[in-house]
Write a protein that holds these residues in place. Structure first.
Motif, short mmCIF file in Angstrom:
data_model
loop_
_atom_site.label_atom_id
_atom_site.label_comp_id
_atom_site.label_asym_id
_atom_site.label_seq_id
_atom_site.Cartn_x
_atom_site.Cartn_y
_atom_site.Cartn_z
N ASN A 253 44.01 56.60 -2.64
CA ASN A 253 44.40 55.37 -1.95
C ASN A 253 43.19 54.61 -1.41
N VAL B 228 40.88 51.57 -0.81
CA VAL B 228 41.12 50.15 -0.66
C VAL B 228 39.99 49.38 -1.33
N LYS C 178 42.13 42.52 1.07
CA LYS C 178 42.33 43.67 0.22
C LYS C 178 42.87 43.21 -1.12
N THR D 188 46.93 42.56 -2.13
CA THR D 188 47.80 41.99 -1.11
C THR D 188 47.68 40.47 -1.17
N SER E 23 47.63 38.66 1.41
CA SER E 23 47.31 38.23 2.76
C SER E 23 46.19 37.20 2.74
N GLN E 24 46.00 36.60 3.87
CA GLN E 24 44.94 35.60 3.98
C GLN E 24 43.58 36.29 3.98
N TYR F 89 40.29 37.32 5.75
CA TYR F 89 39.83 37.53 7.12
C TYR F 89 38.31 37.53 7.16
N ARG G 159 35.24 40.75 11.61
CA ARG G 159 36.28 41.42 12.39
C ARG G 159 36.88 42.61 11.66
N ILE G 160 36.33 42.92 10.51
CA ILE G 160 36.88 44.06 9.76
C ILE G 160 35.91 45.22 9.80
N ASP G 161 36.43 46.35 10.22
CA ASP G 161 35.63 47.56 10.28
C ASP G 161 35.86 48.33 8.98
N LEU H 156 36.79 52.09 8.58
CA LEU H 156 38.15 52.63 8.68
C LEU H 156 38.76 52.88 7.31
N TYR H 157 38.26 52.19 6.30
CA TYR H 157 38.91 52.25 4.99
C TYR H 157 38.21 53.21 4.04
N THR H 158 37.07 53.75 4.45
CA THR H 158 36.35 54.65 3.55
C THR H 158 36.92 56.04 3.62
N GLN I 250 52.62 39.40 6.71
CA GLN I 250 51.45 40.09 6.17
C GLN I 250 50.37 40.27 7.25
N ARG J 75 44.83 53.07 10.75
CA ARG J 75 43.58 53.65 10.24
C ARG J 75 42.63 54.00 11.38
#
Lengths: 349, 142
Positions: free
Chosen positions: A288, A290, A330, A333, A335-336, A338, A342-344, A347-349, B110, B121
């Motif tokens: 999973n 991202v 991502k 998705t 989604s808009q 970002y 503001r994205i860490d 967290l996704y690794t 979303q 997360r």
């Protein structure tokens, strides 16, 4: 003589701190306290002392007729009462007592060896991981994380039994041996799995308890790929040998039944495709991971870059590549976009 | 719509909901079903509940019926969303200055899912404070 006195004062000084402390505030201990300096018996007042002449006479130790030895361990007060001085040993410290000095010495000796093994444990550790993972597989059910498996194996105790229940259980013990056996086996598995997971955890993989059966399979496959890719070009049999599901088994079975060679060959290639498909699926579902796409400005017609993995994004943002801020989302998705500030990505690794 | 999401009717239920969920983020909406702001929020929550069911669970609490938390969580807005993970309150930097909660109605499904995913997360990695993907400092009331 006076020199000795000075020494004695020093040794009594070990507890001197506490006496001084108690003098200021009256406490339970204060009745044991006295002003040592005033009440000391002068050593000269002890009559008839002699210097030691011989230490040993025919192997028997001769104690000289004086108070020197005694004065080392204590003193006399004015009335001739002998008082053992509170030496350092009497200051009890639970913590100090609990130190296993033997052990500390051992580790000091073994320290060198440990650092040596640290240097060389990179390669065997890796091999170990693989065997640990495959051992873990035996304890897991599909879709189950290790945490859940542990709960399943060890959790049937649930609530602690009430005394009545315990009494009942004791009474029935002879009857439910089968259940007991199962519980004992569960417990054994529980301990084994905990041990394995702990090993991986200490290896630095903090996520180990969150790993599912699928994830473990995926990791194992990654190991296999790393080892096998060079030697086996597009031949499924070797891969299958390492494949837990042993797709190859079907083929062998077919051979036994006596299908013609061409047929089996076809099946082989089909198996190959199947396993590949499975692998791909594994890669998308169990990891999973991202993926990200980004553009440099938040405009409709701006070019979209990517997809990139979270690791890449994290590296770039840490290196200051996105200093001015890019707009990312991502993959997959709707989604808009970002701001990357503001994205860490960690967290996704 | 809010009837489709589970309500909690007393403080004990709220506590249990937060305590007993071990794998997912617990989202609690404090407010009133009849409140227009809450209606908007509940609509969003309802739409994303199914999509987030793997990592989040949503409960609704009527702050008149269950006033136990009003003081502790300073629930004086018409609609408040708070996040919990394993009995721990997870804070989110929304850019609003109030990191404890979302106290307005979100309409973009979303967007909300993205926030919850970030919370999930972050919480799973042991963070007590996560940063929402979007900065809300200029939008809405602040």
């Amino acid at each position: 003589m006076s020199k000795r006195k000075v020494q004695f004062d020093d040794s009594a000084g070990g507890s001197g701190d506490s006496t001084r402390r108690f003098k200021e505030k009256h406490s339970l201990d204060s009745d044991e306290e006295y002003d040592e300096k005033e009440e000391l018996l002068d050593e000269d007042d002890i009559e008839g002392q002699e210097e030691g002449t011989v230490d040993y006479d025919e192997g028997i130790r001769i104690t000289p007729f004086n108070m020197r030895e005694e004065m080392e361990e204590g003193h006399f007060d004015k009335d001739g009462m002998y008082i053992f001085s509170k030496d350092k040993n009497q200051i009890k410290d639970e913590w100090m007592d609990n130190i296993d000095w033997q052990k500390i010495k051992e580790t000091e000796d073994g320290g060198k060896m440990e650092t040596q093994s640290d240097d060389s444990d990179d390669e065997p550790e890796r091999l170990d991981l693989k065997s640990i993972y495959s051992q873990m597989l035996e304890y897991l059910k599909p879709g189950e994380t290790i945490t859940k498996a542990l709960r399943r194996l060890g959790g049937n105790k649930g609530k602690p039994m009430s005394s009545a229940q315990r009494w009942k259980a004791k009474k029935q013990k002879t009857e439910e041996t089968e259940e007991d056996e199962k519980a004992a086996k569960d417990r054994e598995n529980f301990l084994a799995l905990t041990g394995l997971a702990d090993k991986v955890l200490q290896d630095g993989n903090m996520e180990v308890y969150e790993m599912t059966l699928e994830k473990l399979n995926y990791e194992l496959k990654k190991f296999d790929k790393g080892n096998k890719r060079v030697t086996v070009p597009a031949d499924a049999t070797d891969d299958d040998a390492l494949d837990m599901f042993a797709d190859d088994f079907d083929k062998n079975e077919a051979d036994k039944i006596g299908k013609d060679f061409e047929n089996t060959n076809n099946e082989d290639t089909k198996d190959d495709k199947d396993s590949k498909k499975q692998e791909e699926k594994d890669e998308t579902t169990s990891s999973n991971e991202v993926m990200w796409e980004f553009k440099w400005a938040d405009k409709e017609d701006e070019e979209i870059h990517g997809p990139h993995s979270s690791d890449e994004m994290l590296k770039w943002s840490e290196e200051g590549f996105f200093k001015s801020g890019v707009f990312c989302r991502k993959v997959g998705t709707q989604s808009q976009f970002y701001s990357s500030r503001r994205i860490d990505f960690d967290l996704y690794t | 719509m809010s009837y489709m999401l589970q309500h909690l009717h007393n403080g004990w239920q709220v506590d249990q909901a937060i305590l007993s969920e071990e794998d997912r983020v617990v989202i609690i909406r404090f407010g009133h079903d009849w409140d227009p702001t809450c209606m908007v929020m509940d609509e969003t929550l309802y739409k994303c509940a199914e999509k987030m069911k793997n990592f989040a669970v949503i409960f609704l609490v009527d702050i008149s019926e269950v006033p136990d938390f009003n003081k502790m969580y300073e629930l004086y807005d018409p609609c408040t969303i708070m996040f919990f993970y394993r009995n721990k309150h997870i804070m989110i930097d929304l850019g609003t200055g109030n990191n404890n909660k979302i106290n307005w109605a979100m309409e973009d499904v979303q967007e909300f899912i993205d926030i919850v995913e970030t919370v999930f997360r972050g919480a799973r990695k042991g963070r007590g404070l996560v940063i929402s993907p979007k900065d809300y400092s200029t939008k809405y009331r602040y």
